[in-house]
Scaffold this motif. Structure first.
Motif, PDB file in Angstrom:
ATOM      1  N   SER A   1       0.648  -1.116  -0.302  1.00 56.68           N
ATOM      2  CA  SER A   1      -0.015  -0.239  -0.391  1.00 56.68           C
ATOM      3  C   SER A   1       0.845   1.049   0.065  1.00 56.68           C
ATOM      4  O   SER A   1       1.402   1.726   0.564  1.00 56.68           O
ATOM      5  N   ARG A   2       1.094   2.140  -1.557  1.00 55.60           N
ATOM      6  CA  ARG A   2       1.874   3.538  -0.886  1.00 55.60           C
ATOM      7  C   ARG A   2       0.690   4.784  -0.330  1.00 55.60           C
ATOM      8  O   ARG A   2       1.550   5.249  -0.408  1.00 55.60           O
TER       9      ARG A   2
ATOM     10  N   ILE B   1       7.871   9.438   0.538  1.00 57.02           N
ATOM     11  CA  ILE B   1       7.451  10.071  -0.450  1.00 57.02           C
ATOM     12  C   ILE B   1       8.025  10.377  -1.664  1.00 57.02           C
ATOM     13  O   ILE B   1       8.049  10.796  -3.167  1.00 57.02           O
ATOM     14  N   HIS B   2       9.634  10.760  -0.912  1.00 59.81           N
ATOM     15  CA  HIS B   2      10.466  10.129  -2.236  1.00 59.81           C
ATOM     16  C   HIS B   2      10.434   8.882  -3.034  1.00 59.81           C
ATOM     17  O   HIS B   2      10.664   9.391  -4.265  1.00 59.81           O
TER      18      HIS B   2
ATOM     19  N   GLU C   1       7.417  20.153   8.796  1.00 55.52           N
ATOM     20  CA  GLU C   1       6.229  19.283   9.673  1.00 55.52           C
ATOM     21  C   GLU C   1       6.136  18.781   8.105  1.00 55.52           C
ATOM     22  O   GLU C   1       5.396  17.512   8.790  1.00 55.52           O
ATOM     23  N   ARG C   2       5.976  18.915   6.895  1.00 57.52           N
ATOM     24  CA  ARG C   2       5.003  17.949   6.488  1.00 57.52           C
ATOM     25  C   ARG C   2       6.109  18.171   5.177  1.00 57.52           C
ATOM     26  O   ARG C   2       6.899  19.179   4.409  1.00 57.52           O
ATOM     27  N   LEU C   3       6.012  16.896   4.347  1.00 57.37           N
ATOM     28  CA  LEU C   3       6.820  17.242   2.616  1.00 57.37           C
ATOM     29  C   LEU C   3       5.769  17.305   1.441  1.00 57.37           C
ATOM     30  O   LEU C   3       4.929  15.914   1.837  1.00 57.37           O
TER      31      LEU C   3
ATOM     32  N   VAL D   1       1.643  13.292   0.841  1.00 56.53           N
ATOM     33  CA  VAL D   1       2.041  15.000   2.230  1.00 56.53           C
ATOM     34  C   VAL D   1       2.469  13.338   2.478  1.00 56.53           C
ATOM     35  O   VAL D   1       2.027  12.319   2.824  1.00 56.53           O
ATOM     36  N   GLU D   2       3.829  13.682   2.950  1.00 56.98           N
ATOM     37  CA  GLU D   2       4.088  12.997   4.197  1.00 56.98           C
ATOM     38  C   GLU D   2       4.633  13.628   5.654  1.00 56.98           C
ATOM     39  O   GLU D   2       5.187  14.673   5.729  1.00 56.98           O
ATOM     40  N   ARG D   3       3.688  13.483   6.583  1.00 57.63           N
ATOM     41  CA  ARG D   3       4.102  14.181   7.851  1.00 57.63           C
ATOM     42  C   ARG D   3       5.116  13.354   8.976  1.00 57.63           C
ATOM     43  O   ARG D   3       5.386  12.394   9.114  1.00 57.63           O
ATOM     44  N   ARG D   4       5.777  14.362   8.843  1.00 60.78           N
ATOM     45  CA  ARG D   4       6.632  14.213  10.065  1.00 60.78           C
ATOM     46  C   ARG D   4       6.224  13.738  11.591  1.00 60.78           C
ATOM     47  O   ARG D   4       5.612  14.464  11.895  1.00 60.78           O
TER      48      ARG D   4
END
Ligand code: ZN
Length: 135
Positions: free
Chosen positions: A2-3, A88-89, A113-115, A132-135
């Motif tokens: 799952s991505r 996310i990368h 805080e997020r990317l 969104v990738e949350r830190r």
């Protein structure tokens, strides 16, 4: 594999943030979590809690903002759907390999805080998809 893990938020483009906040809090009963300036996107945003997800209201702060151009073309309304992802990368690399068009070359860091990045609507059945990738 799952991505995408879950719906992070739904972005709604509005002309008048205060008015929109009133509607979502006073009429629909959502809770306002925060208001922030995002100069990178030339918008002021309000985040409203809705279960495990959020409604993100976006008001352009400049006529050159992409959100400003969106409202001119289509009027107010749903602007994007945001999916939370773990890496996310890795996902951006995967999407490019599949030939999808992304809005930014590299994910943008917002307030440490997020990317975020966006999949262009032309590559996603007409839907602007934020990842969104949350830190
Ligand atoms: Zn968003």
């Amino acid at each position: 594999m799952s991505r995408s893990t879950e719906l992070d938020h739904i972005g709604v483009a509005v002309r008048d943030l205060d008015n929109a906040i009133k509607f979502f809090t006073e009429v629909l009963g959502l809770e306002l979590e925060k208001i922030e300036e995002v100069p990178e996107e030339k918008v002021r945003i309000a985040c409203l809690k809705l279960g495990n997800t959020q409604i993100e209201l976006l008001q352009p702060t400049d006529p050159s903002s992409p959100v400003s151009r969106f409202i001119e073309r289509k009027g107010e309304g749903i602007h994007h759907v945001a999916l939370r992802v773990k890496n996310i990368h890795e996902l951006c690399r995967f999407l490019r390999e599949k030939g999808l068009k992304l809005v930014y070359e590299e994910p943008r860091e917002i307030r440490g805080e997020r990317l975020i990045n966006f999949i262009h609507p032309k590559s996603a059945l007409g839907v602007l998809i934020e990842i969104v990738e949350r830190r």
